[in-house]
Design a protein around this motif. Structure first.
Motif, PDB file in Angstrom:
ATOM      1  N   LEU A 203       0.830  -1.197   0.000  1.00  0.00           N
ATOM      2  CA  LEU A 203       0.000   0.000   0.000  1.00  0.00           C
ATOM      3  C   LEU A 203       0.862   1.244   0.000  1.00  0.00           C
TER       4      LEU A 203
ATOM      5  N   THR B 201      -7.843 -12.764  13.697  1.00  0.00           N
ATOM      6  CA  THR B 201      -7.288 -12.292  12.425  1.00  0.00           C
ATOM      7  C   THR B 201      -7.528 -13.376  11.382  1.00  0.00           C
TER       8      THR B 201
ATOM      9  N   SER C  84      -5.530 -13.538   8.737  1.00  0.00           N
ATOM     10  CA  SER C  84      -4.326 -13.584   7.904  1.00  0.00           C
ATOM     11  C   SER C  84      -3.826 -15.017   7.729  1.00  0.00           C
TER      12      SER C  84
ATOM     13  N   VAL D 228      -0.756 -10.221  -0.473  1.00  0.00           N
ATOM     14  CA  VAL D 228      -1.610  -9.219  -1.120  1.00  0.00           C
ATOM     15  C   VAL D 228      -1.609  -9.443  -2.626  1.00  0.00           C
TER      16      VAL D 228
ATOM     17  N   ILE E 116      -3.660 -12.448  -3.553  1.00  0.00           N
ATOM     18  CA  ILE E 116      -5.102 -12.165  -3.570  1.00  0.00           C
ATOM     19  C   ILE E 116      -5.475 -11.456  -4.867  1.00  0.00           C
ATOM     20  N   LEU E 117      -4.663 -10.481  -5.230  1.00  0.00           N
ATOM     21  CA  LEU E 117      -5.014  -9.654  -6.387  1.00  0.00           C
ATOM     22  C   LEU E 117      -4.972 -10.427  -7.698  1.00  0.00           C
TER      23      LEU E 117
ATOM     24  N   ASP F 114      -3.458  -8.645   8.560  1.00  0.00           N
ATOM     25  CA  ASP F 114      -4.466  -9.088   7.584  1.00  0.00           C
ATOM     26  C   ASP F 114      -4.104  -8.592   6.193  1.00  0.00           C
ATOM     27  N   SER F 115      -4.092  -9.507   5.249  1.00  0.00           N
ATOM     28  CA  SER F 115      -3.747  -9.084   3.899  1.00  0.00           C
ATOM     29  C   SER F 115      -4.977  -8.681   3.100  1.00  0.00           C
ATOM     30  N   LEU F 116      -6.134  -9.132   3.530  1.00  0.00           N
ATOM     31  CA  LEU F 116      -7.342  -8.838   2.755  1.00  0.00           C
ATOM     32  C   LEU F 116      -7.652  -7.343   2.698  1.00  0.00           C
TER      33      LEU F 116
ATOM     34  N   GLN G 137      -5.663  -4.998   2.921  1.00  0.00           N
ATOM     35  CA  GLN G 137      -4.625  -4.372   2.101  1.00  0.00           C
ATOM     36  C   GLN G 137      -4.925  -4.539   0.617  1.00  0.00           C
ATOM     37  N   ALA G 138      -5.383  -5.751   0.251  1.00  0.00           N
ATOM     38  CA  ALA G 138      -5.724  -5.978  -1.152  1.00  0.00           C
ATOM     39  C   ALA G 138      -6.872  -5.074  -1.565  1.00  0.00           C
TER      40      ALA G 138
END
Lengths: 945, 112
Positions: free
Chosen positions: A676, A740, A742, A758, A761-762, B66-68, B70-71
């Protein structure tokens, strides 16, 4: 998907190609010739099924649509659906053939016409084939919509638009009522299948929703089939081209109501309410239509009212026939079942003679240039073939032998007389009144049929009243009505073939118990009451026709203010007035007001939800520790955001906003979100450039307005929004369902070969979202491009040539070159490293764009254009294409869309290299992002005029 | 930390909303940008702050953040860029065509 389903979809699929065909073939070949193949093909496909259906078999084919909701597209072909299917395709083929000669291929928008027509045809076929009530409903409304489009085909005419609107308002309103009725019915029967409803008719009849469901359903039926008092839309629908009037508004669509009434007779039939409603509406419509038809001056209006009246006739026969389900013994029951046979028979007959009559009227209109009875006359000598067809059609409609209308009219008389012989549902007075009304309506029918033939074709010809020289129509136009006219005669001589092959299986669908009834139709039954009634019709009819001039002024006595059309007008005007008043109240036209609505609703709904559900949970036990460094960042953010608010110059505001963005990215670092932080950093840079570029064009903040003026309401609303969000954020932190999630993504390496969760996921887990996102990006980029380019055409081409003043600073140029190389290298690193380390397609693409922007700002555009000859719009599109293709290529490996995989590849220099297919996807993302960003920036910066 | 962030988010929303409610198109755009920052921080805060290392498996942390969220935010940042650009160009075109960026004056032009 079965072949039968395919038959329904063919018209829709073909409609997609019609504009293309039209474009290629106009003006050499009429588009209609291609379209003709559709109904003809389906008709020929259905023909071999005739013996199968005649044996009483039905075809049932299921296609799963939304199985979880119980909505399946079940195609069901039985006797009733079969008659309609043949009418739809048979008459459809004739009408298209006719339209080829009726509509000029040079002047008319044929592609629209045929697309609508095919849309209708598919919808109508779907309607009669579907067993699921919701699928049926969808097709039902689709016929209304296509009818609307076809009536408004000549949309330049005000009457066409009004007629279309009226038709749609009435039929769609009825359709909505019907939908409610169908939903009630599905609740009562606990099924969406009509066949299952039929088998449970006893349970449904006992259910408390029986009556409301029936009345709502009948509203749909009556509006669609133009029953009194909903009939007013049909005469106005005559604004459509005549082929459409012949097809939709006499042969098929208006009979959809009849179809539905027949389809649901096994469910509702046998109840007194259904019997009286359907019969009553039918008889009233019959009388109303025939009386009104006599006073019409326009041939098409005359035919419209006659259609209304004939639909009433069929409807009343269905109503009478429904009593067959009331009786226990087969003998008593079969007397009434005969009425259903008569209804079906007349339905077929009406389609043949009315279809041919409409086509003849179309021919007259086409050749003589008018349909006005006062200007027509003596055409028989000029148009002998049309005259013959008109005589056949009209005499059949009037109920004269040797035409099929005679047979069904006799059967109609027999059916209404049954009410006297074997009364049902307490019919005492009405049992006598109905036959009288039926007879009177037949007299009027006789009169308008005579008017149609003799006022048009005989008498004195007045060529001076006509715009053009009248002659016979081309053979292609005469052929369709001739085919129908031949059917009119053929059916008279072989009625029992029709009965055996079509009426009997259809009867089985409407009155399920009636298998033993032998249907024998013959023109002569001896001197019975029916014959005397017919003779009376002819005698009185001739007498009244002769004295038409003396009594026709009676019609003028009816006050204009009491017509149904007048009430409709009042209603529409009233509704328009009310809605305009309401809309004016809240649609002020000020963006500010709308925003206030939005924010106010937001505070109200969210605040109330937090308040009522005890959602607020304000305590600070779960907080992570704060250190001084973070407090520093937050303090910096406070200052910048207040600067934006209070800034007196635009530049200060923009720079403060940029600073805020950089501080946010610092916070991202603190919060362990390297991806980010990177993205935010680059985006903030590009956005600041964007702001500066745009503000360059925009006016300066005026002095008096420069400081934002204080407004209490605005402040209160903003404070409300802020408070709600603060409470929400704090409470959300205190209401944790899981600690969490994660750990859920910790298998990203084994699943996606990515160590950066991240990025996994994308590009992998939620790849579809990303794909759509870059699509949105591209659309935004193109939006910017078109917005700037629109209205610019030719305006400032001259100005573009101006040499713009650019920085000539050698040091700046040299540093920029070096810096941009560093940026490009870094962006490549970010892109390739993104799968395991912070980075990826988004930030890679963006930083590449940032490097380019830097170059553009320093050097003039021409130099850059020469060195980087890329069209960035195409680059963005290529990016999206690559991303989509990566997804599609999954299909080659028999895996679902956008499945990614990874493996190890031996490369010459790098050695063992891990390669994931996600990299290609990411490449698409990077290209799309870079392309879009560059398109946006370049479009704006080049527009400095 | 979370409370502090929540208050900050609240402030962002307050100021952003106040700017959006003003009459000048430019201020409205600035307001949307500030609100976007607020939304990002809100999503991040809701996911919990500083409860693990960065979501990179290459680093050996006991727990990851948490990565969600962030995505989600990453997507939002990029989309926001495009939306801001569109908005800016829209106001620029509006100014060019109608000669004002005051939304109340824009309305009067619209009615013609």
């Amino acid at each position: 998907m079965s072949l039968l389903h395919f038959m329904i979809f063919i018209p829709f699929i073909f409609a997609l190609f019609v504009p293309m065909i039209h474009k290629i073939c106009t003006p050499r070949i009429h588009t209609g010739w291609f379209v003709l193949a559709v109904p003809l093909g389906i008709f020929l496909y259905l023909l071999p099924e005739i013996p199968v259906i005649a044996k009483g078999e039905t075809i049932l084919l299921e296609m799963k649509w939304m199985p979880s909701l119980g909505i399946n597209f079940t195609a069901y072909l039985d006797g009733l659906a079969f008659i309609f299917a043949l009418l739809i395709t048979g008459i459809g083929a004739l009408v298209i053939l006719y339209s080829i000669f009726y509509l000029s291929k040079e002047k008319e928008a044929l592609h629209n016409f045929y697309v609508y027509l095919l849309l209708f045809m598919g919808a109508m076929l779907g309607l009669v084939f579907s067993d699921n009530i919701f699928v049926l409903y969808v097709f039902w409304e689709l016929t209304s919509i296509s009818s609307f489009l076809l009536i408004a085909y000549w949309y330049q005419r005000k009457n066409s638009r009004n007629g279309a609107l009226k038709a749609m308002l009435i039929t769609i309103a009825g359709g909505l009522a019907m939908l409610a009725g169908l939903i009630l019915l599905s609740i009562a029967a606990d099924t969406y299948s009509i066949r299952e409803m039929v088998s449970m008719s006893a349970e449904i009849a006992a259910h408390k929703l029986f009556l409301p469901a029936m009345i709502l359903l009948l509203l749909g039926v009556f509006t669609k089939s133009a029953q009194f008092p909903f009939s007013i839309w049909l005469p106005d629908a005559m604004e459509a081209p005549t082929p459409i009037s012949a097809y939709l508004h006499s042969a098929t669509m208006v009979k959809a109501g009849i179809y539905l009434a027949a389809r649901f007779t096994p469910v509702f039939g046998g109840s007194a309410v259904w019997f009286w409603l359907v019969t009553g509406a039918g008889i009233i419509t019959l009388l109303y239509g025939s009386i009104n038809a006599v006073q019409q001056k326009d041939l098409k209006a005359l035919l419209a009212f006659s259609t209304v009246s004939q639909l009433g006739l069929i409807m009343s026969l269905l109503g009478i026939g429904s009593a067959a389900l009331y009786f226990e013994t087969e003998n008593e029951s079969s007397v009434y079942a005969f009425a259903v046979v008569a209804a079906l028979f007349h339905l077929i007959n009406h389609s043949t003679f009315k279809g041919s009559l409409f086509m003849v009227v179309g021919i007259i209109d086409h050749e003589a240039g008018t349909r006005d009875l006062r200007r027509l006359g003596g055409l028989a000598a000029l148009m002998p073939v049309s005259f013959t067809i008109a005589v056949i059609g009209s005499f059949s409609m009037a109920g004269l032998p040797p035409f099929n209308g005679f047979l069904s009219k006799e059967m109609f008389f027999t059916s209404v007389l049954t009410l006297i012989e074997q009364p049902v549902f307490g019919a005492k007075v009405l049992a006598v009144l109905i036959p009288i009304a039926a007879w009177a309506a037949s007299v009027f029918t006789f009169i308008y049929c005579m008017i149609l033939v003799f006022k048009t074709f005989t008498g004195k010809a007045n060529p001076e009243k006509l715009k053009q020289q009248v002659h016979e129509a081309p053979i292609g136009m005469l052929l369709p009505p001739m085919v129908l006219a031949l059917l009119v005669i053929g059916i008279f001589f072989f009625p029992n073939a029709v009965a055996d092959y079509f009426l009997k299986p259809a009867l089985a669908a409407i009155i399920p118990g009636q298998t033993g009834l032998t249907i024998k139709i013959s023109p002569w039954h001896g001197w019975n009451t029916e014959v005397f009634m017919t003779l009376g019709v002819i005698g009185i009819g001739v007498l009244l026709y002769r004295s038409l001039k003396k009594w026709q002024p009676v019609y003028q006595l009816y006050p204009k203010g009491l017509t149904l059309n007048h009430f409709y007008q009042l209603f529409i005007q009233g509704m328009e007035g009310i809605s305009r008043k309401i809309t004016k109240r809240y649609m002020t036209g000020f963006v500010h007001d709308y925003l206030v609505y939005i924010f106010f609703t937001f505070i109200l709904v969210l605040g109330a939800a937090i308040w009522l559900l005890n959602g607020a949970s304000i305590h600070f036990s779960k907080n992570a520790p704060v250190n001084g460094y973070e407090i520093g960042i937050v303090a910096g953010m406070l200052m910048t955001v207040l600067t934006v608010l209070l800034a007196t110059s635009r530049l200060t505001a923009i720079i403060a906003l940029g600073a805020l963005g950089f501080l946010v990215s610092l916070l991202f670092v603190v919060f362990r979100a390297p991806d980010l932080a990177l993205t935010q950093l680059v985006v903030e840079t590009v956005t600041t450039v964007l702001y500066l570029l745009c503000f360059y064009h925009l006016p300066k903040w005026c002095r008096e307005k420069s400081r934002i003026s204080f407004q209490l309401t605005n402040l209160l609303i903003s404070l409300g929004v802020g408070t709600v969000f603060t409470i929400m954020a704090i409470s959300a932190n205190n209401h944790r369902f899981t600690e969490t999630i994660s750990s859920f993504f910790e298998d990203s390496y084994t699943l996606a070969g990515a160590k950066n969760m991240v990025n996994a996921i994308l590009v992998d887990f939620r790849g579809l979202d990303t794909m759509l996102e870059i699509l949105v990006l591209c659309i935004a980029g193109l939006g910017v491009f078109t917005l700037v380019q629109l209205g610019e055409k030719g305006q400032n081409t001259a100005r573009k040539a101006e040499v713009r003043e650019k920085s000539n600073d050698v040091i700046l140029k040299t540093v920029t070159k070096a810096a941009s190389i560093i940026i490009f290298t870094f962006s490549i690193y970010l892109f390739f490293g993104g799968h395991h380390n912070p980075g990826g397609g988004f930030v890679g693409g963006l930083s590449c764009a940032a490097g380019l922007i830097l170059l553009y700002l320093t050097f003039d555009h021409e130099t850059i254009r020469e060195n980087v000859p890329i069209d960035f719009k195409k680059l963005a599109a290529a990016g999206v294409l690559i991303a989509v293709m990566t997804g599609v290529s999954s299909f080659l490996f028999q895996v679902p869309f956008l499945s990614q995989t990874f493996g190890h590849v031996e490369l010459p220099i790098f050695g063992d290299t891990e390669l994931a297919t996600a990299l290609f996807f990411d490449l698409g993302v990077a290209l799309a992002v870079a392309g879009t960003a560059m398109t946006i920036i370049l479009t704006i910066s080049e527009d400095e005029s | 930390m979370e409370t502090l962030m929540s208050l900050l988010v609240g402030l962002f929303f307050t100021i952003g909303t106040y700017l959006i409610l003003s009459k000048n198109l430019l201020r409205i755009i600035l307001g949307t940008s500030i609100i976007t920052h607020g939304v990002h921080l809100l999503i991040l805060t809701m996911g919990g702050l500083k409860n693990g290392g960065p979501p990179l498996l290459g680093e050996s942390f006991a727990a990851f953040t948490d990565s969600l969220p962030q995505a989600l935010i990453l997507t939002s940042i990029v989309i926001n860029f495009a939306v801001t650009a569109l908005f800016l160009v829209l106001s620029y075109r509006a100014y060019k065509a109608l000669g004002t960026v005051d939304v109340e004056q824009l309305r009067e032009v619209d009615n013609e």
